[in-house]
Structures are given as C-alpha cells and as structure tokens.
Write an enzyme that holds these catalytic residues in place. Structure first.
Site, PDB file in Angstrom:
ATOM      1  N   THR A 190     -10.073  11.360  15.930  1.00 58.63           N
ATOM      2  CA  THR A 190     -10.737  11.430  14.620  1.00 58.63           C
ATOM      3  C   THR A 190     -12.017  12.263  14.669  1.00 58.63           C
ATOM      4  O   THR A 190     -12.426  12.816  13.660  1.00 58.63           O
ATOM      5  CB  THR A 190     -11.022  10.012  14.105  1.00 58.63           C
ATOM      6  OG1 THR A 190      -9.966   9.152  14.505  1.00 58.63           O
ATOM      7  CG2 THR A 190     -11.096   9.971  12.607  1.00 58.63           C
ATOM      8  N   LYS A 245     -14.621   3.755  15.415  1.00 55.32           N
ATOM      9  CA  LYS A 245     -14.418   5.200  15.647  1.00 55.32           C
ATOM     10  C   LYS A 245     -14.578   5.980  14.354  1.00 55.32           C
ATOM     11  O   LYS A 245     -14.914   7.162  14.378  1.00 55.32           O
ATOM     12  CB  LYS A 245     -13.078   5.454  16.338  1.00 55.32           C
ATOM     13  CG  LYS A 245     -11.815   5.130  15.519  1.00 55.32           C
ATOM     14  CD  LYS A 245     -11.368   6.214  14.574  1.00 55.32           C
ATOM     15  CE  LYS A 245     -10.306   5.712  13.610  1.00 55.32           C
ATOM     16  NZ  LYS A 245      -9.926   6.717  12.599  1.00 55.32           N
ATOM     17  N   HIS A 254       0.000   0.793  -8.424  1.00 55.43           N
ATOM     18  CA  HIS A 254       0.200   1.283  -9.787  1.00 55.43           C
ATOM     19  C   HIS A 254       1.691   1.441 -10.069  1.00 55.43           C
ATOM     20  O   HIS A 254       2.381   2.202  -9.375  1.00 55.43           O
ATOM     21  CB  HIS A 254      -0.528   2.611  -9.984  1.00 55.43           C
ATOM     22  CG  HIS A 254      -2.017   2.481  -9.799  1.00 55.43           C
ATOM     23  ND1 HIS A 254      -2.794   1.672 -10.602  1.00 55.43           N
ATOM     24  CD2 HIS A 254      -2.859   3.006  -8.889  1.00 55.43           C
ATOM     25  CE1 HIS A 254      -4.060   1.726 -10.204  1.00 55.43           C
ATOM     26  NE2 HIS A 254      -4.126   2.525  -9.162  1.00 55.43           N
ATOM     27  N   GLY A 310      -0.145   4.288  -0.329  1.00 51.55           N
ATOM     28  CA  GLY A 310      -0.938   5.490  -0.034  1.00 51.55           C
ATOM     29  C   GLY A 310      -0.314   6.243   1.131  1.00 51.55           C
ATOM     30  O   GLY A 310       0.857   6.035   1.488  1.00 51.55           O
ATOM     31  N   GLY A 358       0.827  -1.203   0.000  1.00 54.81           N
ATOM     32  CA  GLY A 358       0.000   0.000   0.000  1.00 54.81           C
ATOM     33  C   GLY A 358       0.858   1.247   0.000  1.00 54.81           C
ATOM     34  O   GLY A 358       1.432   1.585   1.037  1.00 54.81           O
ATOM     35  N   PHE A 398      -0.812   6.166   4.431  1.00 52.28           N
ATOM     36  CA  PHE A 398      -0.395   5.484   5.661  1.00 52.28           C
ATOM     37  C   PHE A 398       0.765   4.522   5.427  1.00 52.28           C
ATOM     38  O   PHE A 398       1.717   4.478   6.207  1.00 52.28           O
ATOM     39  CB  PHE A 398      -1.591   4.760   6.294  1.00 52.28           C
ATOM     40  CG  PHE A 398      -1.373   4.433   7.748  1.00 52.28           C
ATOM     41  CD1 PHE A 398      -0.819   5.361   8.624  1.00 52.28           C
ATOM     42  CD2 PHE A 398      -1.724   3.187   8.255  1.00 52.28           C
ATOM     43  CE1 PHE A 398      -0.609   5.062   9.969  1.00 52.28           C
ATOM     44  CE2 PHE A 398      -1.532   2.882   9.599  1.00 52.28           C
ATOM     45  CZ  PHE A 398      -0.973   3.809  10.461  1.00 52.28           C
TER      46      PHE A 398
HETATM   47  N1  LIG Z   1      -4.004   8.210   6.417  1.00 55.01           N
HETATM   48  C1  LIG Z   1      -3.984   8.064   7.737  1.00 55.01           C
HETATM   49  O1  LIG Z   1      -3.742   9.042   8.480  1.00 55.01           O
HETATM   50  C2  LIG Z   1      -4.231   6.731   8.356  1.00 55.01           C
HETATM   51  C3  LIG Z   1      -4.785   5.688   7.638  1.00 55.01           C
HETATM   52  N2  LIG Z   1      -5.047   4.496   8.248  1.00 55.01           N
HETATM   53  C4  LIG Z   1      -5.670   3.415   7.517  1.00 55.01           C
HETATM   54  O2  LIG Z   1      -4.822   2.982   6.468  1.00 55.01           O
HETATM   55  C5  LIG Z   1      -5.619   2.407   5.433  1.00 55.01           C
HETATM   56  C6  LIG Z   1      -5.130   2.995   4.126  1.00 55.01           C
HETATM   57  O3  LIG Z   1      -5.374   4.383   4.191  1.00 55.01           O
HETATM   58  P1  LIG Z   1      -4.459   5.464   3.466  1.00 55.01           P
HETATM   59  O4  LIG Z   1      -3.123   4.939   3.122  1.00 55.01           O
HETATM   60  O5  LIG Z   1      -4.525   6.679   4.264  1.00 55.01           O
HETATM   61  O6  LIG Z   1      -5.318   5.660   2.140  1.00 55.01           O
HETATM   62  P2  LIG Z   1      -4.846   6.207   0.736  1.00 55.01           P
HETATM   63  O7  LIG Z   1      -6.081   6.508  -0.012  1.00 55.01           O
HETATM   64  O8  LIG Z   1      -3.838   7.280   0.900  1.00 55.01           O
HETATM   65  O9  LIG Z   1      -4.108   4.956   0.075  1.00 55.01           O
HETATM   66  C7  LIG Z   1      -4.750   3.742  -0.150  1.00 55.01           C
HETATM   67  C8  LIG Z   1      -3.787   2.869  -0.923  1.00 55.01           C
HETATM   68  O10 LIG Z   1      -4.400   1.602  -1.133  1.00 55.01           O
HETATM   69  C9  LIG Z   1      -4.242   1.255  -2.501  1.00 55.01           C
HETATM   70  N3  LIG Z   1      -5.358   0.422  -2.921  1.00 55.01           N
HETATM   71  C10 LIG Z   1      -6.630   0.807  -3.146  1.00 55.01           C
HETATM   72  N4  LIG Z   1      -7.355  -0.242  -3.562  1.00 55.01           N
HETATM   73  C11 LIG Z   1      -6.525  -1.302  -3.605  1.00 55.01           C
HETATM   74  C12 LIG Z   1      -6.684  -2.649  -3.983  1.00 55.01           C
HETATM   75  N5  LIG Z   1      -7.844  -3.108  -4.429  1.00 55.01           N
HETATM   76  N6  LIG Z   1      -5.609  -3.461  -3.877  1.00 55.01           N
HETATM   77  C13 LIG Z   1      -4.438  -2.996  -3.452  1.00 55.01           C
HETATM   78  N7  LIG Z   1      -4.214  -1.728  -3.107  1.00 55.01           N
HETATM   79  C14 LIG Z   1      -5.257  -0.881  -3.179  1.00 55.01           C
HETATM   80  C15 LIG Z   1      -4.221   2.570  -3.250  1.00 55.01           C
HETATM   81  O11 LIG Z   1      -3.583   2.421  -4.504  1.00 55.01           O
HETATM   82  C16 LIG Z   1      -3.431   3.441  -2.293  1.00 55.01           C
HETATM   83  O12 LIG Z   1      -2.060   3.302  -2.494  1.00 55.01           O
HETATM   84  C17 LIG Z   1      -7.081   2.757   5.769  1.00 55.01           C
HETATM   85  O13 LIG Z   1      -7.698   1.632   6.309  1.00 55.01           O
HETATM   86  C18 LIG Z   1      -6.963   3.827   6.835  1.00 55.01           C
HETATM   87  O14 LIG Z   1      -8.040   3.786   7.741  1.00 55.01           O
HETATM   88  C19 LIG Z   1      -4.735   4.285   9.550  1.00 55.01           C
HETATM   89  C20 LIG Z   1      -4.179   5.275  10.294  1.00 55.01           C
HETATM   90  C21 LIG Z   1      -3.878   6.569   9.753  1.00 55.01           C
HETATM   91  O1  LIG Z   2      -7.325   6.618  11.451  1.00 51.76           O
HETATM   92  C1  LIG Z   2      -6.885   7.726  11.348  1.00 51.76           C
HETATM   93  C2  LIG Z   2      -6.202   8.412  12.458  1.00 51.76           C
HETATM   94  O2  LIG Z   2      -5.944   7.557  13.527  1.00 51.76           O
HETATM   95  C3  LIG Z   2      -7.056   8.473  10.083  1.00 51.76           C
HETATM   96  O3  LIG Z   2      -8.366   8.851   9.993  1.00 51.76           O
HETATM   97  P1  LIG Z   2      -9.070   9.075   8.584  1.00 51.76           P
HETATM   98  O4  LIG Z   2      -9.024   7.775   7.845  1.00 51.76           O
HETATM   99  O5  LIG Z   2     -10.441   9.527   8.935  1.00 51.76           O
HETATM  100  O6  LIG Z   2      -8.293  10.140   7.867  1.00 51.76           O
END
Ligand SMILES: NC(=O)C1=CN([C@@H]2O[C@H](COP(=O)(O)OP(=O)(O)OC[C@H]3O[C@@H](n4cnc5c(N)ncnc54)[C@H](O)[C@@H]3O)[C@@H](O)[C@H]2O)C=CC1
Ligand SMILES: O=C(CO)COP(=O)(O)O
Length: 320
Positions: free
Chosen positions: A242, A185, A32, A9, A7, A11
C-alpha cells in the site's frame, strides 16, 4: 458452507467474483437496490471495470438472502461496521462473520474482528486481510491473504472454503494482530503518499515505511498482537504494497495532501479515521506513534506538511 458477502463495492465484488469462479454460489448484498439490480442485470460493477461477474453470483439489495448464509464476509467500510452489526444483530447471531475491512473504529477503538466479537458475541468472528487489490483478486491474479480466527477449527474450515487456485490463504489464531496490521498500514500509506506528493523523495518514503513498521508493532503488541503476525502478510506485506502503489486509495489520498490537490471525499480511505483513533490510543496508552500522529493532524488540517516534516525530523536522536 453457504457464503454471503455484505458490500457491493470493489472488494466485496472482487471476492464474490473469485469465489464464484472457484465454484461457490455467492449471495452478494449491495446497499443501494438500484446499484444491486444494475449489477445483477449487467453482470458488472463500475468499480471493477472490465470484470465480468459470473452467473453464480446472485446480487440483491435485500438482506434476507444474505442472512440465509452461514458464513458472511463483511466488505463494508470499518467505520460503518458497528452500526451494521447492531442493526442486524438478531440475524447475525451464530454466523461465521469474516471482517474484510481494514480500520480501527473511532468510537470503540477496536479493529473489525474485535468489534464483531463485542457486538455479536454469539457469532464466530474472523478477519480476512493482507496485500490484495480488489482489481487483482477479481482478475484472478495470484494473491496471498491472512485469515485470522481465534477458533482454529473454524479458522481451518474458513481457510479451505475461501482459498481458490489464485487466492492463497494462510491462517492464524491472532485476530488482533491481523486486524491491526491491516488498519495501521493504511495510515503509513497516507504518510508515504504525502512524502512522494510533497517531493520528499524515495529515500524519505523508505524511511517512513521502515520506521512506520516498528510504530505499527508498538501499538499492536501493546494491544495483544503477536509479533510474527505483524511481520506477515497482514502487516508487513500489506504495508509494502500500500505504501508503494498508486492503486491504493490511502496512498493516493496522501499524494493529494502532499501536492495540495483536491481529493474525492466519497472515496473509501480507511486510514484517515484510523489515524485519529491511533492518535487517541497512543495518548491513552502512552505509546510513541509519531508518524500516525502527524498523519492524523494533517487529515484534520491541524498542521501542514512542512511543519509535520519538521516535527518528525527534529525528534531526539536515538538508537535504532
Ligand atoms: N478495494 C480494495 O482493493 C480493498 C479493500 N479492502 C477493504 O474493504 C473495505 C471496503 O472497501 P471497498 O469495497 O474497496 O470500498 P468501496 O468504496 O468500493 O465500497 C464500499 C461499499 O460499502 C458500502 N457501504 C458504505 N457505507 C455503508 C453502510 N453504512 N452500510 C452498509 N454498506 C455501506 C458502499 O455502498 C459500497 O458498496 C475497506 O475496509 C477496505 O479497506 C481490503 C482489501 C482490498
Ligand atoms: O488494502 C488494500 C490493499 O491490500 C487496498 O488499499 P486501499 O484501501 O488504500 O486502496
């Protein structure tokens, strides 16, 4: 311990940056190929502006380098986790799989660690969760998280490996509590955003957070969680963060509902699908989950904010 992260993205990249700065060589997989090669070349990710990615992160769109790692952090959205695990089952068998996503899978009705346990029974499932914005982790700001792993020996090893000078990890064997606190949450964050967006006031938000917490506990405890886990970082801690910060995408999604504004559908908002899963679970288990239920209805346009508010306020008066 050789650490890989699935991943690329916000996180996944933030965790990669924090662990790399602590001296780990990190293998980061981004879905990608073009985005992966841009990140590898520019040492940056547009989702984390201003963050330089250390040279000891290797970023690729190929999965082979990831599958060499013995410990893989799964930082992809919760609703995409089952398909990823199923597709790559053979390569994931025997690994330490640490879910870093927050949600309840709509098909299986399980949190991420339980989904891993069910789909990859030969892996060690774990959950990394708690109050932490990717931007904060990537900048090395102090953060405390919960590592849930039923195998306490492996949990202790993961706790040590993933802790850094700024990332302080606590440990529990209650993976169910850890996965459900983080999932639930997000629904409350949407509710809080709606309240603020609709100008219901700070007092209304405080009421939602406070009444939302026992609602989270009711479902989590019925599914086998320990109460102290819900009171910890992964539950109460992340609920507070959050529901009160517009850094949260779930909260901002709620703000958009409350103000009647458009919201970018490509944004990762885990709480929307989770609210629907909770509504179904609540009905099957006969558990009272009024806030989650109205959030689920609002995300599907089955109700409007005024009606939802009336639904919550007209419930019978009861003891606290
Ligand atoms: N951004 C944050 O501050 C935090 C995020 N998280 C959790 O981390 C997880 C990911 O969130 P983010 O990275 O922030 O989201 P993001 O939207 O920035 O990135 C998501 C990533 O997952 C990939 N992805 C999407 N669909 C996919 C698939 N079918 N197969 C493989 N990869 C796929 C995307 O290409 C992207 O790289 C979520 O569950 C979120 O709740 C947890 C704590 C903090
Ligand atoms: O889980 C998170 C912080 O702990 C990030 O929250 P959001 O996915 O709502 O941006």
């Amino acid at each position: 311990m050789k650490i890989g992260i699935a991943g690329g993205g916000a996180f996944g990249t933030a965790l990669a940056a924090a662990l790399a700065l602590d001296g780990h060589d990190i293998q980061l997989w981004a879905r990608h190929a073009e985005a992966a090669s841009d990140m590898q070349n520019t040492r940056s990710n547009p989702k984390l502006p201003g963050v330089d990615l250390p040279q000891n992160i290797s970023i690729s769109g190929e999965l082979e380098p990831l599958f060499i790692c013995d410990t893989i952090l799964l930082a992809i959205p919760a609703q995409t986790l089952p398909a990823f695990l199923t597709e790559h089952l053979a390569h994931l068998d025997g690994k330490n799989l640490v879910a870093c996503c927050k949600g309840i899978d709509l098909k299986r009705m399980t949190g991420p660690a339980s989904t891993i346990r069910d789909i990859v029974p030969g892996a060690v499932p774990a959950m990394l969760t708690g109050p932490s914005f990717a931007a904060d982790i990537a900048r090395g700001l102090p953060t405390a998280l919960t590592l849930g792993c039923a195998d306490d020996e492996m949990g202790a090893m993961l706790q040590t490996a993933l802790s850094t000078t700024s990332l302080r990890i606590y440990r529990t064997t209650d993976t169910v509590g850890a996965e459900l606190g983080g999932a639930l949450k997000n629904v409350m964050a949407i509710a809080s955003g709606i309240a603020i967006g609709a100008k219901l006031g700070e007092s209304a938000r405080a009421a939602l957070i406070t009444r939302g917490f026992p609602e989270m506990q009711r479902l989590a405890l019925a599914l086998g969680a320990q109460p102290e886990t819900l009171s910890g970082l992964s539950g109460f801690g992340d609920l507070v963060l959050t529901c009160t910060s517009d850094q949260s995408r779930n909260y901002r999604y709620g703000l958009a509902i409350g103000t009647g504004s458009d919201f970018d559908q490509n944004t990762t908002v885990e709480g929307a699908a989770t609210a629907r899963a909770v509504r179904q679970l609540a009905s099957e288990l006969d558990i009272d989950m009024p806030i989650c239920t109205v959030v689920a209805d609002l995300t599907e346009n089955k109700t409007d904010v005024a009606t939802a508010l009336n639904t919550l306020l007209s419930r019978p008066l009861k003891e606290e």
